[in-house]
Enzyme design. Sequence first.
Site, PDB file in Angstrom:
ATOM      1  N   SER A  42      42.853   5.299  18.846  1.00 47.80           N
ATOM      2  CA  SER A  42      42.345   4.022  18.368  1.00 47.80           C
ATOM      3  C   SER A  42      43.366   2.907  18.628  1.00 47.80           C
ATOM      4  O   SER A  42      43.756   2.686  19.769  1.00 47.80           O
ATOM      5  CB  SER A  42      41.967   4.143  16.888  1.00 47.80           C
ATOM      6  OG  SER A  42      41.116   3.092  16.503  1.00 47.80           O
ATOM      7  N   ASP A 154      35.389   5.908  18.618  1.00 48.75           N
ATOM      8  CA  ASP A 154      36.752   5.936  18.076  1.00 48.75           C
ATOM      9  C   ASP A 154      37.308   7.358  17.923  1.00 48.75           C
ATOM     10  O   ASP A 154      36.667   8.239  17.351  1.00 48.75           O
ATOM     11  CB  ASP A 154      36.723   5.253  16.706  1.00 48.75           C
ATOM     12  CG  ASP A 154      38.093   4.808  16.227  1.00 48.75           C
ATOM     13  OD1 ASP A 154      39.082   5.520  16.496  1.00 48.75           O
ATOM     14  OD2 ASP A 154      38.162   3.758  15.580  1.00 48.75           O
TER      15      ASP A 154
END
Length: 262
Positions: A42, A154
């Site tokens: 991320s 993500d």
Amino acid sequence: MSQSPKIALVLGAGSARGLAHIGVLQVLVENRIPFDCIVGCSMGAMVGGLYACGTDMVMLGRMIDSMDLRVFFDVRLPRFGFIAGKKLDSLLALLTKRMDFEETLLPVHMVATDLISGQRVILESGPVAEAIRASVSIPGVFTPVKKENMILVDGAVCDVLPVDVARSRGADLVIAVDVMFGDSLETNIKNTLDVIITSLDLMQKVRFDQVKDHTDIMIQPKVGCFSPRAFDKARDIIELGRQAAEENLEQITSKISALGRI
């Protein structure tokens, strides 16, 4: 490098709190702390990827502090996500100099989640910008990235701090940076984004507890008091990253010296 112990830097997820990674990298570079690869998830993938593409961390910190990142969030009526991500794609292409993984200054590996298989995906080939975009795509917020037969979101959905990826790539010593589960963590729910990100955080706490003891050095900037969307507090968050790295500098130097790398 193949003859000497390998050092990996693992940068975890954390949305705006992940800007602390910039401060950590600044201190490591200033003190000539060696590391041979970066593994990012991320926001950790974004900062680590930009560093691997040659971005100066001091200049990156100044740029983020001076600009309104909201201009890159092209909000629209939701289909697969509230933010289309086209503007972010353009920014990442610019900042990564349109590099592929094979062109980076050091190896970098990024973690995303495939919604089709439900599995973690390690991205380490092709365009760096595309991989970053996949790794930061918070489900329901950013439109996912379609790649081959995968729909990528993500990496924090499956692995908030991918220490085992570093080990699988041959790391003998792992320096990990966690910006989510430190003692300063506060929960403040004010909008939909907070609900989504906090839910992801809760899902990943068990996973974090499983991997934290497999690191050699854990750096935890005290950024838990900041909202995951506090990009307007970049200067403060980056400074806390610097402070955390400096507090761990003696330990880092000692362990790397024991490996004969300093």
